[in-house]
Write a protein that holds these residues in place. Structure first.
Motif, PDB file in Angstrom:
ATOM      1  N   PRO A  62       0.801  -1.228   0.000  1.00 44.13           N
ATOM      2  CA  PRO A  62       0.000   0.000   0.000  1.00 44.13           C
ATOM      3  C   PRO A  62       0.835   1.280   0.000  1.00 44.13           C
ATOM      4  CG  PRO A  62      -0.751  -1.545   1.688  1.00 44.13           C
ATOM      5  CD  PRO A  62       0.573  -2.037   1.197  1.00 44.13           C
ATOM      6  N   GLN A  63       0.348   2.278  -0.707  1.00 43.74           N
ATOM      7  CA  GLN A  63       0.965   3.603  -0.644  1.00 43.74           C
ATOM      8  C   GLN A  63       0.913   4.129   0.782  1.00 43.74           C
ATOM      9  OE1 GLN A  63       2.456   5.903  -2.490  1.00 43.74           O
ATOM     10  NE2 GLN A  63       2.197   5.355  -4.638  1.00 43.74           N
ATOM     11  N   GLU A  64      -0.274   4.034   1.392  1.00 46.22           N
ATOM     12  CA  GLU A  64      -0.481   4.436   2.775  1.00 46.22           C
ATOM     13  C   GLU A  64      -1.422   3.431   3.425  1.00 46.22           C
ATOM     14  OE1 GLU A  64      -1.293   8.691   3.474  1.00 46.22           O
ATOM     15  OE2 GLU A  64      -0.989   8.953   1.325  1.00 46.22           O
ATOM     16  N   SER A  65      -1.322   3.298   4.734  1.00 46.10           N
ATOM     17  CA  SER A  65      -2.101   2.280   5.432  1.00 46.10           C
ATOM     18  C   SER A  65      -3.592   2.605   5.489  1.00 46.10           C
ATOM     19  CB  SER A  65      -1.554   2.101   6.846  1.00 46.10           C
ATOM     20  OG  SER A  65      -0.214   1.673   6.821  1.00 46.10           O
ATOM     21  N   ALA A  66      -3.937   3.752   6.063  1.00 41.56           N
ATOM     22  CA  ALA A  66      -5.346   4.070   6.315  1.00 41.56           C
ATOM     23  C   ALA A  66      -6.201   4.156   5.047  1.00 41.56           C
ATOM     24  CB  ALA A  66      -5.454   5.352   7.129  1.00 41.56           C
ATOM     25  N   PRO A  67      -5.766   4.909   4.007  1.00 41.65           N
ATOM     26  CA  PRO A  67      -6.630   5.049   2.824  1.00 41.65           C
ATOM     27  C   PRO A  67      -6.838   3.748   2.043  1.00 41.65           C
ATOM     28  CG  PRO A  67      -4.924   6.747   2.865  1.00 41.65           C
ATOM     29  CD  PRO A  67      -4.552   5.736   3.891  1.00 41.65           C
ATOM     30  N   LEU A  68      -5.929   2.773   2.203  1.00 44.63           N
ATOM     31  CA  LEU A  68      -6.045   1.534   1.430  1.00 44.63           C
ATOM     32  C   LEU A  68      -6.744   0.417   2.186  1.00 44.63           C
ATOM     33  CD1 LEU A  68      -5.085   1.162  -1.503  1.00 44.63           C
ATOM     34  CD2 LEU A  68      -3.882   3.036  -0.393  1.00 44.63           C
ATOM     35  N   THR A  69      -7.020   0.603   3.468  1.00 42.24           N
ATOM     36  CA  THR A  69      -7.619  -0.471   4.253  1.00 42.24           C
ATOM     37  C   THR A  69      -9.003  -0.851   3.738  1.00 42.24           C
ATOM     38  OG1 THR A  69      -6.339   0.099   6.231  1.00 42.24           O
ATOM     39  CG2 THR A  69      -8.352  -1.174   6.561  1.00 42.24           C
ATOM     40  N   ALA A  70      -9.878   0.118   3.557  1.00 43.78           N
ATOM     41  CA  ALA A  70     -11.233  -0.173   3.071  1.00 43.78           C
ATOM     42  C   ALA A  70     -11.236  -0.738   1.646  1.00 43.78           C
ATOM     43  CB  ALA A  70     -12.109   1.078   3.157  1.00 43.78           C
ATOM     44  N   PRO A  71     -10.461  -0.181   0.701  1.00 43.99           N
ATOM     45  CA  PRO A  71     -10.441  -0.757  -0.648  1.00 43.99           C
ATOM     46  C   PRO A  71      -9.943  -2.211  -0.684  1.00 43.99           C
ATOM     47  CG  PRO A  71      -9.590   1.476  -0.706  1.00 43.99           C
ATOM     48  CD  PRO A  71      -9.746   1.122   0.732  1.00 43.99           C
ATOM     49  N   VAL A  72      -8.930  -2.525   0.117  1.00 41.16           N
ATOM     50  CA  VAL A  72      -8.430  -3.908   0.148  1.00 41.16           C
ATOM     51  C   VAL A  72      -9.481  -4.822   0.773  1.00 41.16           C
ATOM     52  CG1 VAL A  72      -6.670  -5.462   1.086  1.00 41.16           C
ATOM     53  CG2 VAL A  72      -6.000  -3.245   0.149  1.00 41.16           C
ATOM     54  N   ALA A  73     -10.147  -4.344   1.829  1.00 43.33           N
ATOM     55  CA  ALA A  73     -11.204  -5.135   2.461  1.00 43.33           C
ATOM     56  C   ALA A  73     -12.335  -5.416   1.468  1.00 43.33           C
ATOM     57  CB  ALA A  73     -11.745  -4.400   3.683  1.00 43.33           C
ATOM     58  N   ALA A  74     -12.648  -4.429   0.625  1.00 38.03           N
ATOM     59  CA  ALA A  74     -13.707  -4.599  -0.374  1.00 38.03           C
ATOM     60  C   ALA A  74     -13.330  -5.670  -1.397  1.00 38.03           C
ATOM     61  CB  ALA A  74     -13.978  -3.274  -1.077  1.00 38.03           C
ATOM     62  N   VAL A  75     -12.073  -5.672  -1.803  1.00 41.40           N
ATOM     63  CA  VAL A  75     -11.588  -6.678  -2.754  1.00 41.40           C
ATOM     64  C   VAL A  75     -11.651  -8.071  -2.119  1.00 41.40           C
ATOM     65  CG1 VAL A  75      -9.512  -7.504  -3.928  1.00 41.40           C
ATOM     66  CG2 VAL A  75     -10.150  -5.097  -4.087  1.00 41.40           C
ATOM     67  N   LYS A  76     -11.265  -8.152  -0.860  1.00 43.29           N
ATOM     68  CA  LYS A  76     -11.313  -9.435  -0.155  1.00 43.29           C
ATOM     69  C   LYS A  76     -12.739  -9.966  -0.078  1.00 43.29           C
ATOM     70  CE  LYS A  76     -10.185 -11.707   4.210  1.00 43.29           C
ATOM     71  NZ  LYS A  76      -9.885 -11.542   5.637  1.00 43.29           N
ATOM     72  N   ARG A  77     -13.706  -9.067   0.174  1.00 43.61           N
ATOM     73  CA  ARG A  77     -15.110  -9.491   0.248  1.00 43.61           C
ATOM     74  C   ARG A  77     -15.612 -10.029  -1.090  1.00 43.61           C
ATOM     75  NH1 ARG A  77     -15.616  -4.807   3.511  1.00 43.61           N
ATOM     76  NH2 ARG A  77     -16.409  -3.583   1.735  1.00 43.61           N
ATOM     77  N   GLN A  78     -14.952  -9.642  -2.186  1.00 43.31           N
ATOM     78  CA  GLN A  78     -15.327 -10.142  -3.514  1.00 43.31           C
ATOM     79  C   GLN A  78     -14.704 -11.497  -3.821  1.00 43.31           C
ATOM     80  OE1 GLN A  78     -15.434  -6.862  -6.664  1.00 43.31           O
ATOM     81  NE2 GLN A  78     -14.504  -5.759  -4.962  1.00 43.31           N
ATOM     82  N   GLY A  79     -14.015 -12.054  -2.824  1.00 46.53           N
ATOM     83  CA  GLY A  79     -13.464 -13.393  -2.983  1.00 46.53           C
ATOM     84  C   GLY A  79     -12.013 -13.452  -3.420  1.00 46.53           C
ATOM     85  N   VAL A  80     -11.346 -12.304  -3.473  1.00 44.56           N
ATOM     86  CA  VAL A  80      -9.938 -12.266  -3.866  1.00 44.56           C
ATOM     87  C   VAL A  80      -9.063 -12.507  -2.635  1.00 44.56           C
ATOM     88  CG1 VAL A  80      -8.091 -10.830  -4.825  1.00 44.56           C
ATOM     89  CG2 VAL A  80     -10.410 -10.701  -5.767  1.00 44.56           C
ATOM     90  N   TYR A  81      -8.119 -13.418  -2.757  1.00 41.66           N
ATOM     91  CA  TYR A  81      -7.186 -13.705  -1.663  1.00 41.66           C
ATOM     92  C   TYR A  81      -6.177 -12.560  -1.582  1.00 41.66           C
ATOM     93  CZ  TYR A  81      -4.244 -16.460   1.460  1.00 41.66           C
ATOM     94  OH  TYR A  81      -3.524 -16.919   2.545  1.00 41.66           O
ATOM     95  N   THR A  82      -6.079 -11.884  -0.435  1.00 37.02           N
ATOM     96  CA  THR A  82      -5.275 -10.665  -0.333  1.00 37.02           C
ATOM     97  C   THR A  82      -4.009 -10.868   0.496  1.00 37.02           C
ATOM     98  OG1 THR A  82      -6.559  -9.912   1.596  1.00 37.02           O
ATOM     99  CG2 THR A  82      -7.309  -9.205  -0.571  1.00 37.02           C
TER     100      THR A  82
END
Length: 316
Positions: free
Chosen positions: A92-112
């Motif tokens: 991640p570029q930065e921790s806080a701004p990327l937390t929600a987007p990565v969580a959203a990708v994980k909820r779509q079934g992508v292994y993160t």
């Protein structure tokens, strides 16, 4: 006979579809090469892509770079919808701004798989691969405390606001307080892991503090800016500057003894992105999960062992 043949064709199509659906497609999202360490990350990510696609013919690796957190957030969603990735390796570029987007990708079934700069919520990731940031701070404090004989004034240049930076600085302060209480930390400011920003921060320190014994610049790029500011100011009170991450120019200084201010370095290799990609490929092609956490130790580099950490052909 015709019915049997149709069933056979149908079965083959089903198998082919299943194989297509289970093909390992790894999206790699990393910062653009805006300083030395990230240039190393980009280099090692592309080297790992070539190695994985040769080693695992059924796997595909897509490497994308982003200039900021917003672009990276959009990028990883595009990789899901357009490239159909089923595994994401992200630094991640930065921790806080990327937390929600990565969580959203994980909820779509992508292994993160998150690398280096941890997210503010660990539940957003399946696995974490990083250098030993706490060890990085601890080793740095122990070296500087010993070099100063347990007494003196130190200024600190932090990176950018991330979990990584917090871990390093907290560990540095804790180790200094526990082992060398006579060492005083005058100030700590963000130099953004950038030599130009670090130059400005160090100029400010030199203006405000008439007596500085040591500088901890928690990254070798920042140490370059620090050295330039010290040289321009003509200051003679500073006895040691410690950077980190293993930039080849700094390792060479340690090897040669060519700069009296640079006598050591602390490892934090950009090649960890390659380790993460290779781990992801090995495990995901086999349908397995990665270890929840993989930590790569930080090592103090001195003249005695510097040759082991010198890679002249690397961009960093």
């Amino acid at each position: 006979m015709r019915l049997t043949r149709l069933l056979t064709v149908s079965a083959l199509l089903t198998v082919s579809t299943a194989l297509a659906q289970t093909k390992t497609v790894i999206g790699v999202s990393i910062p653009a090469a805006d300083h030395g360490w990230t240039a190393g990350v980009v280099y090692h990510a592309n080297e790992a892509k070539k190695a994985v696609e040769k080693m695992y013919p059924g796997a595909q690796v897509i490497v994308k770079t982003a200039k900021d957190a917003n672009e990276q957030a959009n990028q990883i969603q595009d990789m899901v919808t357009v490239n159909k990735i089923n595994t994401l390796v992200i630094l991640p570029q930065e921790s806080a701004p990327l937390t929600a987007p990565v969580a959203a990708v994980k909820r779509q079934g992508v292994y993160t798989v998150v690398v280096d700069r941890g997210l503010t919520n660990a539940a957003a990731q399946d696995a974490y691969v990083a250098g030993d940031n706490k060890g990085f701070g601890k080793v740095s404090a122990q070296f500087l405390g010993k070099q100063l004989g347990g007494k003196g004034n130190v200024v600190v240049l932090r990176g950018i606001p991330t979990v990584v930076d917090n871990q390093r600085v907290d560990a540095f302060e804790a180790a200094m307080k526990a082992g060398y209480p006579g060492v005083r930390i005058l100030d700590k400011k963000f130099g953004n892991w950038n030599r130009d920003d670090a130059f400005k921060v160090m100029q400010d320190y030199l203006t405000r503090f008439p007596k500085i014994d040591a500088v901890w610049a928690a990254d070798d790029d920042m140490a370059v800016g620090v050295l330039k500011a010290i040289q321009q100011a003509g200051r003679k009170d500073i006895r040691v500057v410690l950077g980190g991450a293993g930039m080849k120019e700094m390792i060479k200084k340690v090897m040669d003894g060519s700069d009296k201010l640079i006598t050591a370095d602390v490892t934090y290799p950009p090649s960890m992105i390659a380790d993460a990609i290779m781990l992801a490929a090995k495990n995901r092609t086999a349908g397995k999960a990665l270890p929840k956490s993989t930590i790569i130790p930080s090592v103090l580099v001195t003249k005695g062992n510097a040759s082991k950490f010198y890679f002249p052909n690397s961009p960093f």
